[in-house]
Design a protein around this motif. Structure first.
Motif, mmCIF file in Angstrom:
data_model
loop_
_atom_site.group_PDB
_atom_site.id
_atom_site.type_symbol
_atom_site.label_atom_id
_atom_site.label_comp_id
_atom_site.label_asym_id
_atom_site.label_seq_id
_atom_site.Cartn_x
_atom_site.Cartn_y
_atom_site.Cartn_z
ATOM 1 N N GLU A 247 0.797 -1.223 0.000
ATOM 2 C CA GLU A 247 0.000 0.000 0.000
ATOM 3 C C GLU A 247 0.830 1.274 0.000
ATOM 4 O OE1 GLU A 247 -3.060 -0.388 -0.684
ATOM 5 O OE2 GLU A 247 -3.103 -2.544 -0.292
ATOM 6 N N THR A 248 2.167 1.182 -0.078
ATOM 7 C CA THR A 248 2.971 2.374 -0.313
ATOM 8 C C THR A 248 3.141 2.554 -1.823
ATOM 9 O OG1 THR A 248 5.075 1.153 -0.148
ATOM 10 C CG2 THR A 248 4.189 2.145 1.876
ATOM 11 N N GLU A 249 3.639 3.709 -2.219
ATOM 12 C CA GLU A 249 3.701 4.054 -3.636
ATOM 13 C C GLU A 249 4.719 3.195 -4.383
ATOM 14 O OE1 GLU A 249 4.584 7.959 -6.497
ATOM 15 O OE2 GLU A 249 4.590 8.150 -4.305
ATOM 16 N N TYR A 430 -2.055 7.891 8.974
ATOM 17 C CA TYR A 430 -1.125 6.803 8.658
ATOM 18 C C TYR A 430 -1.816 5.602 8.016
ATOM 19 C CZ TYR A 430 2.016 9.309 11.872
ATOM 20 O OH TYR A 430 2.798 10.241 12.500
ATOM 21 N N ASP A 431 -3.110 5.676 7.814
ATOM 22 C CA ASP A 431 -3.920 4.538 7.367
ATOM 23 C C ASP A 431 -4.044 4.563 5.844
ATOM 24 O OD1 ASP A 431 -5.847 2.584 6.924
ATOM 25 O OD2 ASP A 431 -7.171 3.264 8.529
ATOM 26 N N SER A 432 -3.665 3.468 5.189
ATOM 27 C CA SER A 432 -3.761 3.382 3.731
ATOM 28 C C SER A 432 -5.202 3.297 3.253
ATOM 29 C CB SER A 432 -2.994 2.158 3.224
ATOM 30 O OG SER A 432 -3.616 0.961 3.668
ATOM 31 N N HIS A 437 -2.756 -1.699 6.814
ATOM 32 C CA HIS A 437 -1.457 -1.332 6.272
ATOM 33 C C HIS A 437 -1.246 0.179 6.376
ATOM 34 C CE1 HIS A 437 -2.325 -5.133 4.066
ATOM 35 N NE2 HIS A 437 -1.046 -5.348 4.316
ATOM 36 N N ASP A 439 0.119 3.837 5.186
ATOM 37 C CA ASP A 439 0.389 4.487 3.913
ATOM 38 C C ASP A 439 1.832 4.994 3.893
ATOM 39 O OD1 ASP A 439 0.350 6.675 5.627
ATOM 40 O OD2 ASP A 439 -1.515 7.506 4.824
ATOM 41 N N ASP A 440 2.187 5.807 2.909
ATOM 42 C CA ASP A 440 3.559 6.294 2.807
ATOM 43 C C ASP A 440 3.977 7.085 4.049
ATOM 44 O OD1 ASP A 440 2.767 5.510 0.142
ATOM 45 O OD2 ASP A 440 4.476 6.633 -0.620
#
Length: 456
Positions: A247-249, A430-432, A437, A439-440
């Motif tokens: 779920e990060t870029e 902080y939540d995707s 998961h 997030d960035d």
């Protein structure tokens, strides 16, 4: 933990897997071409891991096959060096893996992502040979090659697979776009991709050494140099999809271990502490993938990798230069039973604590300092992991990690990312979006939660 991944089929989509060329010889007959590497080159050099990933098997439904094609794959190195070695793997293959040519280069500063800097292009050799056949079930490390690699830059490894080759050994959730091209184009600056994929195939590690003697560190507020012997060292991050970067870029290197590597370079200098990401999505401490018969999970569970206890020796103990280990594992052991694993594999907090104790003991046996990461909150997650029972087990495990004193140090990821008004939930920033998961920004907060003094 991520469940969705459409199989990429660069060639032969829908066809059954075929055996690779028969034979059990480790090295083929292709003679060595002129190269800056030599068999046994770098003898006595201290090698340190600068990049790594966990290999897994492919499910039966994944019929990805390569034939007379080049795979060009990019990795971001955490520390630099003057010599490079590359680790390939056929550990989940059922037949020998033939690589007719392999090359390494730095990525180009401009142009398409598939472009290399031709001034840095080097041919890899294996025991002095340019072509290699890796037996089923085995890894293989290249000869050293002279190549200056600055810390924090992209390294590109190109492999030509001349014969029909199932994509049997891979890391399925790379968050890095890699490319397939027709024929042997390993040495070309530019290639014309026939497929783009978010996977690493047959590539599991890169290590570096230096000709420059003991490495000093940049001035910082963190005290003495990270390694008492003055050389580089490495920290292994051992985890699941949260460590893997889910779920990060993509193509941004925003996984929390990447962010940790950036902090370490700023604190200790560019070549002091390598960071090796041994996270794999869906990974559990105690169980291998075991999808219920007839469930959708049969199509993807193999990508979750062998249990952490089973893969420890390969993914942690064998890493060159490793002196530290960060462990963040357990949420899938709680969440998978009843979703993508049988209910019979339900575990208790005591089961998880026992598994963590095994990792601590095995790490200490190998002289590693090992740090426990607390499990992040996952209230109301979209994958069906959350329940009052699982939350109670998470709290019990985190309490043990924080208070038992059995780890050499604690990294309180839970405290850093939880919502103070609802501690069972990730902080919204902080939540995707799946409530499980980060997030960035969450990944950056995780890296910031690691006390760098632990990695001196």
């Amino acid at each position: 933990m991520s469940h969705r991944f459409p199989a990429v089929r660069p060639r032969g989509a829908g066809r059954g897997l075929a055996a690779v060329v028969a034979g059990a010889l480790l090295l083929t007959v292709a003679p060595a071409a002129a190269s800056s590497a030599s068999p046994g080159g770098g003898r006595g050099a201290a090698w340190t891991g600068t990049w790594a990933t966990t290999p897994t098997a492919a499910p039966a439904s994944d019929t990805t096959t390569f034939e007379d094609q080049t795979i060009r794959q990019t990795v971001r190195v955490s520390i630099g060096g003057d010599r490079v070695r590359v680790r390939l793997s056929n550990e989940f293959g059922t037949g020998p893996l033939t690589v007719s040519e392999a090359r390494v280069a730095r990525g180009a500063d401009d142009g398409p992502a598939s472009r290399i800097d031709p001034r840095t292009d080097r041919r890899l050799t294996f025991g002095g040979r340019t072509s290699v056949t890796i037996p089923a079930g085995a890894p293989l490390v290249s000869d050293p090659v002279a190549l200056r690699v600055p810390a924090g830059t992209d390294l590109v490894i190109s492999l030509h697979l001349p014969v029909r080759t199932p994509g049997s050994t891979l890391h399925a959730f790379a968050l890095q776009h890699n490319f397939v091209a027709e024929g042997n184009v390993t040495g070309r600056t530019d290639i014309t991709p026939s497929a783009t994929m978010d996977r690493w195939y047959f590539l599991t590690g890169v290590s570096v050494s230096t000709d420059r003697g003991p490495r000093g560190r940049a001035p910082s507020a963190y005290g003495s140099a990270p390694s008492a012997h003055g050389r580089s060292s490495a920290v292994v991050t051992f985890g699941d999809s949260i460590t893997d970067g889910a779920e990060t870029e993509a193509d941004a290197n925003h996984r929390w271990p990447d962010r940790l590597a950036e902090r370490l370079r700023r604190a200790y200098g560019p070549d002091a502490v390598g960071v090796l990401n041994q996270g794999v999505s869906g990974n559990r401490l105690l169980h291998d993938p075991n999808p219920p018969a007839g469930s959708d999970a049969e199509g993807f569970a193999a990508y979750f990798g062998q249990s952490a206890l089973r893969r420890f020796d390969r993914d942690v103990a064998s890493q060159p230069g490793a002196e530290h280990l960060i462990v963040l594992l357990g949420v899938n052991d709680l969440g998978h039973p009843g979703t993508v694993a049988p209910e019979s594999e339900r575990v208790t907090a005591a089961d998880l604590i026992g598994a963590h104790r095994q990792i601590i003991a095995r790490a200490h046996d190998r002289g590693l300092r090992v740090y426990g990461g607390t499990i992040l909150p996952f209230k109301d997650d979209t994958l069906g992991f959350y329940s009052a029972r699982n939350e109670a087990a998470r709290q019990a495990l985190n309490h043990w990690i924080r208070t038992s004193g059995e780890y050499d140090g604690v990294i309180d990821f839970d405290k850093a990312l939880r919502d103070p008004s609802d501690p069972g939930r990730l902080l919204a920033r902080y939540d995707s979006g799946d409530h499980l998961h980060p997030d960035d920004e969450g990944a950056e907060a995780m890296a910031a939660a690691v006390p760098l003094r632990l990695l001196r």
